[in-house]
Design a protein around this motif. Sequence first.
Motif, PDB file in Angstrom:
ATOM      1  N   LEU A 116       0.839  -1.188   0.000  1.00 18.06           N
ATOM      2  CA  LEU A 116       0.000   0.000   0.000  1.00 18.06           C
ATOM      3  C   LEU A 116       0.876   1.241   0.000  1.00 18.06           C
ATOM      4  CD1 LEU A 116      -2.697  -1.116   2.574  1.00 18.06           C
ATOM      5  CD2 LEU A 116      -2.901  -1.032   0.099  1.00 18.06           C
ATOM      6  N   PRO A 117       0.380   2.321  -0.574  1.00 15.35           N
ATOM      7  CA  PRO A 117       1.179   3.546  -0.544  1.00 15.35           C
ATOM      8  C   PRO A 117       1.465   3.962   0.890  1.00 15.35           C
ATOM      9  CG  PRO A 117      -0.687   3.775  -2.044  1.00 15.35           C
ATOM     10  CD  PRO A 117      -0.846   2.486  -1.313  1.00 15.35           C
ATOM     11  N   GLY A 118       2.702   4.315   1.146  1.00 16.65           N
ATOM     12  CA  GLY A 118       3.099   4.726   2.484  1.00 16.65           C
ATOM     13  C   GLY A 118       3.618   3.592   3.339  1.00 16.65           C
ATOM     14  N   SER A 119       3.485   2.345   2.886  1.00 18.30           N
ATOM     15  CA  SER A 119       4.005   1.229   3.679  1.00 18.30           C
ATOM     16  C   SER A 119       5.486   1.062   3.399  1.00 18.30           C
ATOM     17  CB  SER A 119       3.244  -0.059   3.350  1.00 18.30           C
ATOM     18  OG  SER A 119       3.512  -0.442   2.016  1.00 18.30           O
ATOM     19  N   ASP A 120       6.204   0.445   4.313  1.00 11.70           N
ATOM     20  CA  ASP A 120       7.657   0.288   4.192  1.00 11.70           C
ATOM     21  C   ASP A 120       8.002  -1.117   3.709  1.00 11.70           C
ATOM     22  OD1 ASP A 120       8.031   2.854   5.064  1.00 11.70           O
ATOM     23  OD2 ASP A 120       8.250   2.275   7.171  1.00 11.70           O
ATOM     24  N   SER A 121       7.381  -1.561   2.623  1.00 12.04           N
ATOM     25  CA  SER A 121       7.658  -2.906   2.112  1.00 12.04           C
ATOM     26  C   SER A 121       9.024  -2.960   1.440  1.00 12.04           C
ATOM     27  CB  SER A 121       6.569  -3.338   1.133  1.00 12.04           C
ATOM     28  OG  SER A 121       6.568  -2.479   0.001  1.00 12.04           O
ATOM     29  N   GLU A 122       9.552  -1.816   1.012  1.00  8.71           N
ATOM     30  CA  GLU A 122      10.865  -1.792   0.358  1.00  8.71           C
ATOM     31  C   GLU A 122      11.981  -2.190   1.325  1.00  8.71           C
ATOM     32  OE1 GLU A 122      11.352   2.024  -1.346  1.00  8.71           O
ATOM     33  OE2 GLU A 122       9.653   1.820  -2.705  1.00  8.71           O
ATOM     34  N   GLU A 123      11.822  -1.803   2.576  1.00  8.81           N
ATOM     35  CA  GLU A 123      12.855  -2.115   3.565  1.00  8.81           C
ATOM     36  C   GLU A 123      12.844  -3.604   3.917  1.00  8.81           C
ATOM     37  OE1 GLU A 123      12.236   0.422   6.881  1.00  8.81           O
ATOM     38  OE2 GLU A 123      12.561   2.239   5.729  1.00  8.81           O
ATOM     39  N   SER A 124      11.670  -4.230   3.919  1.00 12.17           N
ATOM     40  CA  SER A 124      11.584  -5.624   4.326  1.00 12.17           C
ATOM     41  C   SER A 124      11.879  -6.583   3.173  1.00 12.17           C
ATOM     42  CB  SER A 124      10.197  -5.911   4.899  1.00 12.17           C
ATOM     43  OG  SER A 124       9.216  -5.696   3.890  1.00 12.17           O
ATOM     44  N   ALA A 125      11.797  -6.127   1.923  1.00 17.20           N
ATOM     45  CA  ALA A 125      12.053  -6.999   0.779  1.00 17.20           C
ATOM     46  C   ALA A 125      13.558  -7.202   0.611  1.00 17.20           C
ATOM     47  CB  ALA A 125      11.479  -6.383  -0.493  1.00 17.20           C
ATOM     48  N   PRO A 126      13.981  -8.437   0.283  1.00 17.25           N
ATOM     49  CA  PRO A 126      15.410  -8.669   0.073  1.00 17.25           C
ATOM     50  C   PRO A 126      15.879  -7.954  -1.192  1.00 17.25           C
ATOM     51  CG  PRO A 126      14.140 -10.615  -0.506  1.00 17.25           C
ATOM     52  CD  PRO A 126      13.199  -9.631   0.110  1.00 17.25           C
ATOM     53  N   ALA A 127      17.105  -7.513  -1.164  1.00 20.67           N
ATOM     54  CA  ALA A 127      17.668  -6.791  -2.307  1.00 20.67           C
ATOM     55  C   ALA A 127      17.932  -7.770  -3.445  1.00 20.67           C
ATOM     56  CB  ALA A 127      18.953  -6.099  -1.898  1.00 20.67           C
ATOM     57  N   GLU A 128      17.439  -7.444  -4.637  1.00 19.64           N
ATOM     58  CA  GLU A 128      17.660  -8.284  -5.800  1.00 19.64           C
ATOM     59  C   GLU A 128      18.939  -7.848  -6.492  1.00 19.64           C
ATOM     60  OE1 GLU A 128      14.367  -8.527  -8.430  1.00 19.64           O
ATOM     61  OE2 GLU A 128      12.930  -8.768  -6.814  1.00 19.64           O
ATOM     62  N   GLU A 129      19.578  -8.813  -7.170  1.00 19.33           N
ATOM     63  CA  GLU A 129      20.804  -8.520  -7.887  1.00 19.33           C
ATOM     64  C   GLU A 129      20.473  -7.648  -9.092  1.00 19.33           C
ATOM     65  OE1 GLU A 129      24.077 -11.002 -10.383  1.00 19.33           O
ATOM     66  OE2 GLU A 129      23.412 -11.843  -8.485  1.00 19.33           O
ATOM     67  N   ALA A 130      21.217  -6.591  -9.280  1.00 20.12           N
ATOM     68  CA  ALA A 130      20.970  -5.657 -10.373  1.00 20.12           C
ATOM     69  C   ALA A 130      21.434  -6.270 -11.696  1.00 20.12           C
ATOM     70  CB  ALA A 130      21.699  -4.353 -10.122  1.00 20.12           C
ATOM     71  N   PHE A 131      20.708  -5.997 -12.746  1.00 19.79           N
ATOM     72  CA  PHE A 131      21.051  -6.494 -14.074  1.00 19.79           C
ATOM     73  C   PHE A 131      22.241  -5.707 -14.613  1.00 19.79           C
ATOM     74  CE2 PHE A 131      20.630  -5.983 -18.693  1.00 19.79           C
ATOM     75  CZ  PHE A 131      20.806  -7.294 -19.068  1.00 19.79           C
ATOM     76  N   VAL A 132      23.241  -6.429 -15.089  1.00 16.19           N
ATOM     77  CA  VAL A 132      24.425  -5.810 -15.675  1.00 16.19           C
ATOM     78  C   VAL A 132      24.460  -6.206 -17.150  1.00 16.19           C
ATOM     79  CG1 VAL A 132      26.930  -5.633 -15.595  1.00 16.19           C
ATOM     80  CG2 VAL A 132      25.640  -5.959 -13.480  1.00 16.19           C
ATOM     81  N   PRO A 133      24.332  -5.238 -18.048  1.00 13.65           N
ATOM     82  CA  PRO A 133      24.338  -5.588 -19.470  1.00 13.65           C
ATOM     83  C   PRO A 133      25.727  -6.005 -19.942  1.00 13.65           C
ATOM     84  CG  PRO A 133      24.268  -3.216 -19.210  1.00 13.65           C
ATOM     85  CD  PRO A 133      24.144  -3.816 -17.830  1.00 13.65           C
ATOM     86  N   SER A 134      25.755  -6.805 -20.984  1.00 15.35           N
ATOM     87  CA  SER A 134      27.031  -7.246 -21.556  1.00 15.35           C
ATOM     88  C   SER A 134      27.626  -6.132 -22.407  1.00 15.35           C
ATOM     89  CB  SER A 134      26.829  -8.479 -22.430  1.00 15.35           C
ATOM     90  OG  SER A 134      26.426  -9.567 -21.656  1.00 15.35           O
ATOM     91  N   SER A 135      28.937  -6.145 -22.483  1.00 14.02           N
ATOM     92  CA  SER A 135      29.677  -5.255 -23.371  1.00 14.02           C
ATOM     93  C   SER A 135      30.447  -6.127 -24.343  1.00 14.02           C
ATOM     94  CB  SER A 135      30.646  -4.381 -22.575  1.00 14.02           C
ATOM     95  OG  SER A 135      29.938  -3.579 -21.663  1.00 14.02           O
ATOM     96  N   TYR A 136      30.825  -5.544 -25.457  1.00 13.57           N
ATOM     97  CA  TYR A 136      31.459  -6.333 -26.508  1.00 13.57           C
ATOM     98  C   TYR A 136      32.721  -5.655 -27.010  1.00 13.57           C
ATOM     99  CZ  TYR A 136      26.808  -8.287 -26.428  1.00 13.57           C
ATOM    100  OH  TYR A 136      25.634  -8.853 -26.003  1.00 13.57           O
ATOM    101  N   VAL A 137      33.667  -6.490 -27.436  1.00 14.54           N
ATOM    102  CA  VAL A 137      34.883  -6.031 -28.104  1.00 14.54           C
ATOM    103  C   VAL A 137      35.008  -6.834 -29.391  1.00 14.54           C
ATOM    104  CG1 VAL A 137      37.402  -6.034 -28.011  1.00 14.54           C
ATOM    105  CG2 VAL A 137      36.101  -5.340 -26.026  1.00 14.54           C
TER     106      VAL A 137
END
Length: 166
Positions: A46-67
């Motif tokens: 719900l708006p105003g609830s602190d669910s962000e603090e209780s949720a586990p942190a997900e691994e951020a997506f890292v895009p590939s680079s090319y050479v």
Amino acid sequence: MAENTASDGAPAKKGKLKLIILITVVLILAIGLSVAGTLWFLGDGLPGSDSEESAPAEEAFVPSSYVDIEKPLVTTVQAEGRQRYAQVFVSLSATDPEALAAAELHMPLIRSQLVMVLSSSQFMELQTPEGRRGLAEKMLATVNQVLEQEGKPAIDGVLFRNFVVQ
């Protein structure tokens, strides 16, 4: 008689006005509850609830680079006693920019090793998709071996941009 009809119509208008206000309040309440229920079911909370603090942190997506290896790898391959030519344009992919920087730094050694891997391949192998996948895996292992010898991080993949055998 005209006065009687006018006084009878006024209470009817007040009743309709109350009914309209009641229906409007019920509709607004229903819309608000449906939005809150949807947010709760989707997991946003719900708006105003602190669910962000209780949720586990997900691994951020890292895009590939090319050479890209600018010049093609060109070599001869054996095919039933005849010499055939293979020309391959190759790119390296990684999520770690340090690995790609190290690959660019050691490109002459990597290129030499990749030409050796390509020249040791059989012509008929290179004609099939499975043979090309196997060649890409051998090339990946070769590049990662060179980078490991230099103490650098490994790359994630070897990609063929163009593949010609004749």
